[in-house]
Design a protein around this motif. Structure first.
Motif, PDB file in Angstrom:
ATOM      1  N   LEU A  10     -41.214  57.560  23.566  1.00 41.87           N
ATOM      2  CA  LEU A  10     -40.770  56.207  23.254  1.00 41.87           C
ATOM      3  C   LEU A  10     -39.699  56.294  22.189  1.00 41.87           C
ATOM      4  O   LEU A  10     -39.951  56.763  21.082  1.00 41.87           O
ATOM      5  N   LYS A  68     -40.580  43.320  21.436  1.00 42.04           N
ATOM      6  CA  LYS A  68     -40.405  44.720  21.841  1.00 42.04           C
ATOM      7  C   LYS A  68     -41.178  45.659  20.925  1.00 42.04           C
ATOM      8  O   LYS A  68     -41.916  46.527  21.387  1.00 42.04           O
ATOM      9  N   ARG A 103     -36.156  57.186  33.219  1.00 42.71           N
ATOM     10  CA  ARG A 103     -35.622  56.648  31.971  1.00 42.71           C
ATOM     11  C   ARG A 103     -35.588  55.128  32.076  1.00 42.71           C
ATOM     12  O   ARG A 103     -34.813  54.564  32.832  1.00 42.71           O
ATOM     13  N   VAL A 104     -36.451  54.499  31.288  1.00 42.61           N
ATOM     14  CA  VAL A 104     -36.619  53.056  31.399  1.00 42.61           C
ATOM     15  C   VAL A 104     -36.211  52.376  30.095  1.00 42.61           C
ATOM     16  O   VAL A 104     -36.519  52.883  29.013  1.00 42.61           O
ATOM     17  N   THR A 154     -30.349  54.386  30.821  1.00 42.62           N
ATOM     18  CA  THR A 154     -31.525  54.073  31.623  1.00 42.62           C
ATOM     19  C   THR A 154     -31.160  53.731  33.055  1.00 42.62           C
ATOM     20  O   THR A 154     -30.043  53.310  33.345  1.00 42.62           O
ATOM     21  N   VAL A 160     -44.245  61.390  28.014  1.00 39.55           N
ATOM     22  CA  VAL A 160     -43.346  60.255  27.880  1.00 39.55           C
ATOM     23  C   VAL A 160     -42.965  60.117  26.405  1.00 39.55           C
ATOM     24  O   VAL A 160     -43.790  60.314  25.523  1.00 39.55           O
ATOM     25  N   LEU A 197     -39.146  55.729  27.467  1.00 35.97           N
ATOM     26  CA  LEU A 197     -39.087  54.278  27.358  1.00 35.97           C
ATOM     27  C   LEU A 197     -38.238  53.982  26.125  1.00 35.97           C
ATOM     28  O   LEU A 197     -38.578  54.398  25.015  1.00 35.97           O
ATOM     29  N   LEU A 232     -36.175  48.914  27.536  1.00 34.87           N
ATOM     30  CA  LEU A 232     -36.905  47.689  27.211  1.00 34.87           C
ATOM     31  C   LEU A 232     -35.983  46.903  26.298  1.00 34.87           C
ATOM     32  O   LEU A 232     -35.708  47.311  25.172  1.00 34.87           O
ATOM     33  N   VAL A 270     -43.934  53.155  33.712  1.00 40.21           N
ATOM     34  CA  VAL A 270     -42.899  54.165  33.577  1.00 40.21           C
ATOM     35  C   VAL A 270     -43.341  55.364  34.411  1.00 40.21           C
ATOM     36  O   VAL A 270     -44.451  55.879  34.221  1.00 40.21           O
ATOM     37  N   SER A 322     -34.757  48.710  33.819  1.00 43.70           N
ATOM     38  CA  SER A 322     -35.028  48.040  32.542  1.00 43.70           C
ATOM     39  C   SER A 322     -35.978  46.867  32.703  1.00 43.70           C
ATOM     40  O   SER A 322     -36.087  46.282  33.786  1.00 43.70           O
ATOM     41  N   TYR A 323     -36.632  46.570  31.617  1.00 43.70           N
ATOM     42  CA  TYR A 323     -37.435  45.361  31.511  1.00 43.70           C
ATOM     43  C   TYR A 323     -36.800  44.469  30.467  1.00 43.70           C
ATOM     44  O   TYR A 323     -36.368  44.949  29.419  1.00 43.70           O
ATOM     45  N   SER A 325     -37.137  42.375  35.628  1.00 40.94           N
ATOM     46  CA  SER A 325     -37.044  43.824  35.565  1.00 40.94           C
ATOM     47  C   SER A 325     -36.338  44.305  36.821  1.00 40.94           C
ATOM     48  O   SER A 325     -36.204  43.561  37.795  1.00 40.94           O
TER      49      SER A 325
END
Lengths: 255, 687, 237
Positions: free
Chosen positions: A173, A43, A32-33, A218, A171, A205, A35, A27, A221-222, A232
């Motif tokens: 989460l 996850k 902005r990622v 986001t 960061v 994340l 998951l 990240v 993404s993953y 991803s």
């Protein structure tokens, strides 16, 4: 662009069953990622490994280039990881202000006793200022002295964000921020999140089931399933990918 | 060669000697594990249940003139299971979703209530000098020596054989019968058992009855080991049994059995072989004298601290645990009492002190002084349990450290007793901090058990050291302090001093709880994971709380013995009593200092005012008017407060806060501008 | 003939956490109903209400014409509602045989245990080889099979199957669904909670689409495609 948070080949086993298989993700600052992945994809396990709630035996977790794999939760927090919870976790018997003050103090541990004696336990001016700022940012101004038991679920979730902002995270989460909220509330939450992220510039994340929220919030993404990172990339592409369809609809992946 | 033979003989003898007490520990440990496994309740009242059956057995056999067999059937086969059934039905069934700590407090409450209740209900008053007996005639005197090295008494033999049969029976029950299968299923997941169409409640009630049967069996079988009819002995045995059970992580029946047996044998072995070293190594003497009584507590402490898997042994195994609603945090009922309210309370308190200071006779002044000193000790519980959310069962030991410091420094070394009080406080704080550092990885019941082990270690070993406990005669000459021209030999003056110390301590507690550490502790109590994830270190805050709590307890203990002029360890600070302190404070409210102070007043004055009926004397103007059914037995306070903990489980905020909450609710209804919405509906509305 | 299960305006949740808002649903005898929706919309809570694990805060639950709103979980089971819960659904600390015994004994009494066991092993021979093995040591797929075999021997009126495919490899999922098909053939009604929509759509007559705790759409499986697609944001095929 610098990498804020990274996992390098993190694997996790629960009594022999593999929950995470060499997961590597990054990240970047201010990014902005998302998951995503179906129930049971791993996850939450990955989240817990990043936060230090679960120990990581294989692989590394890095924050700002520093290896934090073996640090306890509260040290990681002080180094810049913030989080919210799927089932909101607030401090009972406390007001909104109390939440922010203690989060602020926990990260500035010096001279606590002296300050206590000088202020007789009341919040200090700089704490009032910092918490007022955050409350305004999140639109919670009027609620500073409310006991948390009177907040709605949506407000509680915002308070979690506010609390984590008091620690100046690099960061954050976000763990299923939409759960328990209806469509309208989710939309409102997303809007607020976008605003504060733009203002404060921390990286995010996001673990989320709500595809809409992931798509709108986001940029990248993953996709995780059975503990593997399937794919991803830019969120739109991930959403349209065959892996995504397979993961969510249960069709076997043709490799 | 001869030496070797004698060593082997000694070894064999020691092993045999260890078997009878070992099986007794094993029996108690197994019953204990059975309850824990099938209900998740860490049942401290197990010893009390054993005591109850023993009392009934002796009542029937000795006073009603029943034969041994019918008396045993009544007390073990009928009464004991019924008691277990009753406990499950009336108490523990309703606590399934309660936090483990409140269940623990309830079981502590039953621990103090059941023995007194049974004694009073049965009107059990053994003749002085009589001692418990076993189920066979001449159990103590008739001996058998099957191997020619150690003669078992008939009592020991019967207890050992019955215990082994009972354990085998239990194993068979679990292994081969449908009932056992259901119990195993309920242990793993009550919810999933219900999905199979089996009522988990009924199975669990059965399990309680069964474990209570084991309690009754143990109670009757181990009775001849004791010389008096004392519930304390049963409590002590149970703590040893917990050590045995801890060997099996509290859930394994075979390990609990092995643990109990092993403990018995190890103790016998140590007692056989230790003296040999000390012929040449005289400096080992103090070690040798104290190793023996400390073994169970050291084992217990060691297992808890060093076996990492222990904490995860139970809980979180039920895959359907998510079905239960999330644990309710104690609702916020009192945010701030407000200065007006505080001032009012202070005025009332000062008024009461003024009345006592000018009007009361010496007895009453001393009683009130005791209550004030007790208030300081109880404040330590406000800190550790109310604020830090930990249950400490060694506050008695901390208070005793303060008391002995006053004695050692003040009486023996001639230091000013007030300085000694402060030094004692510092020592206790250091001990408490060290203790909590050792326990920093633990929470919940594990802290409670570890502190209990420490309390018993202190009681069994440290008190007997001359540099701590000293000489019991000299302990009754504690001087009062003198500051400048004020001589505190005067009881009223000393009362004032005690009130000042209490006020300073209460203020300190207040500031601590509002300060940074207090805020951290409250955050940790609200949600540990959330607190850690904003950077709060749980162990550091808890160590601070433990240290302050130890300090307060020791200061209170010091003031108490200065007031009394002597250190009465046995009547003031023993572990069992300290457990009762916790219960009283919890009943009156463990979250605010005022709860501790009111609790202390009740604790000390309850007997005189209520049980002796003096309050009626005052109301009806004249001692002659006290109704004739007074005085009530002092045991009633155990019963009342012990059973009071059951209400604690439902209203964890305590009696005072409960009434405050009601007051607030009334005034809020009156205000009526803020409609109290169903919290559920409220949560659903958007931010 | 009355419905095996009827939910009437059911609200439910966990403490302050709300999950269902006024759900109406009924399952006729022998019918197979799929409940689909993305994660966190209350599917599992719905399953738990259907089998009595969670009591609704308001609304009614009717089993076979009788009001079961305040009934205990074990009474649901006795009334013929079986539940295969999400995730691990067997007693890990009991052997395979003990797991089977537990439910067979209730249905057929002590004397029927032997015959019931034989029947179960015949149905799924792989279990017979592992009868003395602890259920916790079985693979995820085998555990699901064990749960299903238990249900089959039971012959319940309704099986509530909660996310049976969760965490299983696609091949195993196929097998589990094959098994569900067999359950259906015995006349047992199904309430299938599923995230993997395609399997559920194939098996079931009717589909209920949940969104944030309420029914967003309900209708025959053949018409479900586009609704499911718009709801989940992914094409159904």
């Amino acid at each position: 662009m610098s990498t804020v948070l990274a996992t390098r080949g993190v694997s996790k086993y629960f009594s022999g069953i593999m929950a995470l298989d060499r997961v590597t993700l990054e990240v970047n600052a201010g990014e902005r990622v998302g998951l995503i992945g179906p129930n049971g994809a791993g996850k939450t396990t990955l989240f817990n490994c990043i936060l230090g709630v679960l120990p990581v035996e294989v692989g590394e977790v890095e924050l700002n280039g520093e290896d934090i794999t073996s640090l306890p939760v509260h040290h990681r927090a002080r180094k810049g990881i913030g989080r919210t919870f799927q089932q909101i976790e607030l401090f009972a018997d406390s007001t909104v202000r109390d939440h922010l003050v203690i989060a602020y103090r926990a990260n500035r541990p010096r001279w606590a006793v002296v300050h206590d004696l000088l202020t007789l336990g009341r919040p200090r001016p700089e704490e009032m200022e910092a918490s007022d700022d955050v409350l305004e940012l999140l639109g919670l101004q009027g609620l500073a002295d409310e006991p948390v038991e009177r907040l709605s679920l949506g407000q509680g979730r915002l308070l979690e964000v506010a609390r984590t902002l008091m620690t100046n995270p690099d960061v954050v989460l976000l763990d299923e921020p939409s759960s328990g909220l209806d469509r309208r509330e989710t939309a409102a939450l997303a809007e607020t999140l976008v605003e504060i992220q733009a203002e404060r510039g921390f990286a995010v994340l996001l673990v989320e089931h709500d595809i809409e929220l992931v798509s709108s919030f986001t940029t990248r993404s993953y996709l995780l399933d059975f503990g593997h990172l399937l794919t991803s990339g830019p969120t739109e592409e991930v959403m349209a990918s065959p892996e995504m369809r397979a993961a969510y609809l249960g069709t076997a992946v043709v490799a | 060669m001869i030496l070797a033979v004698s060593v082997v003989t000694d070894f064999f003898q020691a092993v045999l000697q260890g078997v009878p007490p070992g099986t007794v520990y094993a029996l108690v440990a197994i019953g204990f594990v059975l309850t824990y496994k099938t209900s998740g309740v860490f049942n401290f009242a197990f010893g009390a249940q054993a005591f109850a059956s023993m009392v009934l057995f002796h009542k029937a056999a000795d006073e009603w003139g029943w034969g041994t067999v019918p008396a045993a059937i009544l007390s073990v086969l009928i009464f004991a299971p019924l008691l277990g059934f009753l406990l499950e039905w009336a108490v523990f069934r309703h606590l399934r979703t309660a936090p483990p700590l409140s269940t623990l407090v309830v079981s502590l409450g039953l621990t103090v209530a059941i023995p007194s209740l049974v004694t009073i209900l049965l009107d059990f008053s053994p003749k002085s000098g009589s001692s418990p007996h076993g189920v066979v005639p001449d159990g103590r005197t008739v001996r058998y020596d099957p191997f020619g090295v150690y003669p078992f008494s008939r009592d020991e033999l019967v207890a050992t054989i019955v215990a082994i049969v009972a354990v085998l029976g239990l194993a068979a029950l679990f292994r081969f019968t449908p009932v056992g299968l259901m119990m195993k299923a309920v242990v793993e997941s009550p919810r999933m058992t219900e999905l199979n169409g089996i009522s988990a409640d009924r199975v669990s009630a059965g399990a309680w009855a069964l474990s209570s049967f084991f309690a009754g069996l143990a109670g009757v079988l181990i009775a001849p080991r004791f010389t008096t009819f004392s519930a304390n002995e049963y409590f002590n045995i149970m703590v040893i049994a917990i050590a045995a059970a801890a060997v099996g992580k509290l859930v394994s029946l075979p390990w609990a059995f092995g643990g109990g047996l092993g403990l018995g044998v190890v103790i016998a072995l140590v007692s056989t072989f230790l003296p040999r070293w000390t012929d040449e190594f005289a400096w080992l003497k103090p070690v040798q004298e104290n190793v023996l009584p400390s073994i169970p507590f050291v084992v217990l402490f060691g297992v808890i601290v060093f076996v990492p898997g222990l904490r995860k042994a139970i809980g979180s195994s039920d895959p359907l645990a998510g079905v239960d609603p999330p644990r309710q945090n104690v609702a916020s009922v009192i945010t701030s009492a407000g200065w007006m309210f505080l001032a009012l309370k202070a005025v009332l308190l000062l008024g009461a002190v003024a009345v006592v200071y000018t009007q009361a006779d010496r007895t009453w002044t001393l009683l009130v002084t005791q209550a004030v000193a007790m208030g300081i000790i109880f404040l330590s519980i406000t800190i550790i349990t109310g604020l830090a959310g930990q249950i400490s069962l060694c506050q008695g030991a901390f208070a005793a450290i303060g008391a002995f410091a006053v004695y050692q420094l003040g009486e023996v070394r001639g230091m000013s007793v007030l300085v000694a009080v402060v030094i004692g406080g510092a020592i206790a704080a250091a001990v408490a901090a060290a203790l909590s550092l050792t326990l920093r990885q633990l929470t919940g019941i594990w802290v409670a058990i570890a502190t209990l082990a420490f309390a018993f270690f202190f009681d069994a070993v440290l008190v007997k050291q001359s540099w701590i406990g000293g000489d019991s005669l000299a302990r009754s000459r504690i001087p009062r302090p003198v500051i400048g021209t004020i001589d505190f030999q005067d009881d009223s003056n000393f009362l004032l001093l005690a009130v000042i110390v209490l006020a300073v301590c209460a203020l300190g507690v207040y500031l601590f709880s509002r300060g940074t550490t207090g805020r951290k502790l409250r955050a940790l109590g609200g949600s540990e994971i959330a607190a850690r994830s904003v950077g709060i270190s749980p162990s550091r805050a808890r160590v601070a709380a433990f240290a302050l709590s130890g300090f307060l307890a020791a200061v209170g203990g010091g003031m108490l013995v200065i007031g009394q002029g002597s250190v009465n360890y046995g009547t003031s600070f023993v572990p069992f009593l300290a457990l009762f302190w916790l219960i009283v404070v919890v009943t009156f409210g463990v979250r605010q200092p005022s709860g501790a102070i009111v609790a202390a007043a009740f604790f000390i004055l309850f007997e005189s005012v209520f049980l002796k009926g003096e309050i009626f004397g005052w109301i009806l103007r004249g001692e002659d008017n006290i109704p004739s059914f007074f005085p009530l037995a002092p045991d009633w306070r155990y019963i009342l407060f012990g059973l009071g903990t059951i209400q604690y489980a439902r209203h964890p905020e305590g009696v005072l806060a409960m009434s405050a909450a009601k007051r607030r609710a009334r005034s809020e209804r009156r205000a009526a501008d803020k409609v109290v919405v169903d919290s559920a509906a409220e949560l659903g509305t958007p931010a | 003939m009355s419905a095996v299960l009827e939910l009437d305006d059911v609200h439910a949740g966990y403490g302050p956490f709300r999950a269902l808002f006024g759900v109406n649903l009924s399952v006729a005898p022998g019918e197979a109903v799929a409940v689909v929706g993305s994660n966190g919309v209350g599917k599992t809570t719905l399953a738990r209400v259907a089998s009595g694990l969670v009591r609704p805060t308001s609304g009614r639950v009717v089993v076979d014409g009788n009001d079961f709103t305040r009934a205990r979980t074990f009474q649901f089971a006795r009334a013929g509602v079986a539940h295969a819960p999400e995730g691990r659904s067997t007693f890990a600390s009991l052997t395979v045989e003990e797991n089977l015994e537990l439910s067979i004994r209730r249905v057929r009494g002590n004397s029927g245990v032997r015959a019931g066991l034989d029947e179960a092993y015949e149905m799924f021979p792989a279990l017979a080889e592992r009868r003395q093995q602890l259920a916790g040591t079985l693979s995820g797929g085998q555990q699901r099979m064990l749960a299903m075999v238990r249900v089959l021997v039971d012959a319940p009126k309704l099986l509530v199957a909660d996310e049976l495919s969760l965490g299983l490899a696609p091949l195993i999922v196929e097998q589990v669904y094959e098994m569900l098909g067999r359950v259906r053939e015995t006349g047992t009604a199904l309430l299938v909670i599923e995230q993997h929509v395609s399997h559920a759509l194939k098996l079931c007559d009717r589909v209920v689409l949940l969104d944030r705790g309420s029914v967003a759409w309900a209708g025959p499986a053949s018409e479900a495609g586009e609704h499911v697609q718009s709801q989940l944001g992914v094409p159904a095929h």
